[in-house]
Design a protein around this motif. Sequence first.
Motif, PDB file in Angstrom:
ATOM      1  N   ALA A  53     -11.915  -3.399   3.263  1.00  0.00           N
ATOM      2  CA  ALA A  53     -11.533  -3.359   1.783  1.00  0.00           C
ATOM      3  C   ALA A  53     -11.381  -1.793   1.162  1.00  0.00           C
ATOM      4  O   ALA A  53     -10.469  -1.654   0.501  1.00  0.00           O
ATOM      5  CB  ALA A  53     -12.660  -4.156   0.960  1.00  0.00           C
ATOM      6  N   HIS A  54     -12.074  -1.086   1.848  1.00  0.00           N
ATOM      7  CA  HIS A  54     -12.125   0.485   1.300  1.00  0.00           C
ATOM      8  C   HIS A  54     -10.721   0.858   1.962  1.00  0.00           C
ATOM      9  O   HIS A  54     -10.182   2.112   1.396  1.00  0.00           O
ATOM     10  CB  HIS A  54     -13.089   1.284   1.885  1.00  0.00           C
ATOM     11  CG  HIS A  54     -14.255   0.940   0.801  1.00  0.00           C
ATOM     12  ND1 HIS A  54     -15.907   1.514   1.273  1.00  0.00           N
ATOM     13  CD2 HIS A  54     -14.448   0.342  -0.152  1.00  0.00           C
ATOM     14  CE1 HIS A  54     -16.388   1.195   0.342  1.00  0.00           C
ATOM     15  NE2 HIS A  54     -15.946   0.563  -0.517  1.00  0.00           N
ATOM     16  N   VAL A  84      -6.729  -3.680  11.238  1.00  0.00           N
ATOM     17  CA  VAL A  84      -7.838  -4.020  11.745  1.00  0.00           C
ATOM     18  C   VAL A  84      -7.557  -4.765  12.833  1.00  0.00           C
ATOM     19  O   VAL A  84      -7.212  -6.176  12.846  1.00  0.00           O
ATOM     20  CB  VAL A  84      -9.061  -4.566  11.066  1.00  0.00           C
ATOM     21  CG1 VAL A  84     -10.246  -4.925  11.855  1.00  0.00           C
ATOM     22  CG2 VAL A  84      -9.207  -3.729   9.787  1.00  0.00           C
ATOM     23  N   GLU A  85      -7.832  -4.476  14.174  1.00  0.00           N
ATOM     24  CA  GLU A  85      -7.533  -5.291  15.462  1.00  0.00           C
ATOM     25  C   GLU A  85      -9.134  -5.944  15.685  1.00  0.00           C
ATOM     26  O   GLU A  85     -10.033  -4.984  15.883  1.00  0.00           O
ATOM     27  CB  GLU A  85      -7.234  -4.604  16.520  1.00  0.00           C
ATOM     28  CG  GLU A  85      -6.865  -5.366  17.782  1.00  0.00           C
ATOM     29  CD  GLU A  85      -6.698  -4.491  19.050  1.00  0.00           C
ATOM     30  OE1 GLU A  85      -6.469  -5.024  20.000  1.00  0.00           O
ATOM     31  OE2 GLU A  85      -6.319  -3.233  18.913  1.00  0.00           O
ATOM     32  N   ASP A 133      -3.195 -10.013   9.808  1.00  0.00           N
ATOM     33  CA  ASP A 133      -3.597  -9.117   8.768  1.00  0.00           C
ATOM     34  C   ASP A 133      -4.950  -9.492   8.274  1.00  0.00           C
ATOM     35  O   ASP A 133      -5.361  -8.547   7.276  1.00  0.00           O
ATOM     36  CB  ASP A 133      -2.496  -9.037   7.869  1.00  0.00           C
ATOM     37  CG  ASP A 133      -2.255 -10.234   7.098  1.00  0.00           C
ATOM     38  OD1 ASP A 133      -2.486 -11.192   7.626  1.00  0.00           O
ATOM     39  OD2 ASP A 133      -1.767 -10.104   5.770  1.00  0.00           O
ATOM     40  N   ARG A 134      -5.444 -10.457   8.329  1.00  0.00           N
ATOM     41  CA  ARG A 134      -6.535 -11.070   7.816  1.00  0.00           C
ATOM     42  C   ARG A 134      -7.557 -11.143   9.253  1.00  0.00           C
ATOM     43  O   ARG A 134      -8.615 -11.936   8.961  1.00  0.00           O
ATOM     44  CB  ARG A 134      -6.500 -12.280   7.200  1.00  0.00           C
ATOM     45  CG  ARG A 134      -5.770 -12.037   6.015  1.00  0.00           C
ATOM     46  CD  ARG A 134      -6.060 -13.302   5.149  1.00  0.00           C
ATOM     47  NE  ARG A 134      -4.753 -14.263   5.470  1.00  0.00           N
ATOM     48  CZ  ARG A 134      -4.888 -15.644   5.109  1.00  0.00           C
ATOM     49  NH1 ARG A 134      -6.045 -16.130   4.762  1.00  0.00           N
ATOM     50  NH2 ARG A 134      -3.898 -16.624   5.778  1.00  0.00           N
ATOM     51  N   ALA A 135      -7.408 -10.541  10.193  1.00  0.00           N
ATOM     52  CA  ALA A 135      -8.368 -10.920  11.414  1.00  0.00           C
ATOM     53  C   ALA A 135      -9.732 -10.510  11.090  1.00  0.00           C
ATOM     54  O   ALA A 135     -10.764 -11.294  11.574  1.00  0.00           O
ATOM     55  CB  ALA A 135      -7.990  -9.687  12.411  1.00  0.00           C
ATOM     56  N   LEU A 147     -11.280 -13.333   9.224  1.00  0.00           N
ATOM     57  CA  LEU A 147     -11.431 -14.534   9.838  1.00  0.00           C
ATOM     58  C   LEU A 147     -12.431 -14.468  11.062  1.00  0.00           C
ATOM     59  O   LEU A 147     -13.361 -15.442  11.165  1.00  0.00           O
ATOM     60  CB  LEU A 147     -10.284 -14.790  10.698  1.00  0.00           C
ATOM     61  CG  LEU A 147      -8.823 -15.108   9.657  1.00  0.00           C
ATOM     62  CD1 LEU A 147      -7.567 -15.182  10.651  1.00  0.00           C
ATOM     63  CD2 LEU A 147      -9.158 -16.581   9.123  1.00  0.00           C
ATOM     64  N   ALA A 148     -12.761 -13.362  11.471  1.00  0.00           N
ATOM     65  CA  ALA A 148     -13.877 -12.994  12.486  1.00  0.00           C
ATOM     66  C   ALA A 148     -15.047 -13.264  11.756  1.00  0.00           C
ATOM     67  O   ALA A 148     -15.958 -13.966  12.298  1.00  0.00           O
ATOM     68  CB  ALA A 148     -13.669 -11.669  13.069  1.00  0.00           C
ATOM     69  N   THR A 149     -15.288 -12.579  10.628  1.00  0.00           N
ATOM     70  CA  THR A 149     -16.582 -12.939   9.786  1.00  0.00           C
ATOM     71  C   THR A 149     -16.866 -14.080   9.363  1.00  0.00           C
ATOM     72  O   THR A 149     -18.051 -14.849   9.381  1.00  0.00           O
ATOM     73  CB  THR A 149     -16.786 -11.645   8.885  1.00  0.00           C
ATOM     74  OG1 THR A 149     -15.699 -12.094   7.613  1.00  0.00           O
ATOM     75  CG2 THR A 149     -16.733 -10.425   9.453  1.00  0.00           C
TER      76      THR A 149
END
Length: 206
Positions: free
Chosen positions: A26-27, A33-34, A103-105, A108-110
């Motif tokens: 977010a920062h 982010v891969e 772009d939301r990986a 989605l991972a969390t």
Amino acid sequence: MQLVYVYDAYCGWSHGFSATLRETAAHHPELPVEVVSGGLFTGRRRVPVREFGYIQGANAQIAELTGAVFGEPYERLIADGSFVMDSEAAARGLAALRAGAQDRAADLATALQDAFYVDGLSLSDPATYRKLAEAHGLDADAVVTAFEAPHARAEAEADFRRSAELGVSGFPTLLAVDGERIVTLARGRATADEVETRLAAWSRPS
């Protein structure tokens, strides 16, 4: 430059790192982010959780040190010790989810970890990915089809190779990558402030 997050969806310490990952992403909306699945529970390590006697003690430590939540549905899922954590299935699932939302990986991972550690859902169950896809505005049928497709295993193996090529030996690991330059921002546990300090120091012109 980009961030590369190497984790395993069935790794408790990765679950504990979720808040840091979310805050860091977010920062830095300017940094892609891969997310790479590491393959913690594969091969001979793909056994019932009763074989890992340390899990509940480790979870208590993770919760204390990171504030991560381990939900009652999760506790019920593993209570009799028969549940099998299959990291290949989880890697296939992440690949299916991120295919339509690179772009939301990180989110989605969390979310995948929350599905297991909070909601007690198996990451080997196609229904879990349908639920996650619907919650995140993705094409649920496409996600489930991708999870079950013959090529899904190859995608999981590609992630495991990527983790090894990056030299990652423990999860979670957060890296900053700029061409050939790679720096470790976090391994195992770190606050968002600690990550920020390391990233700023590495980015500062010498």
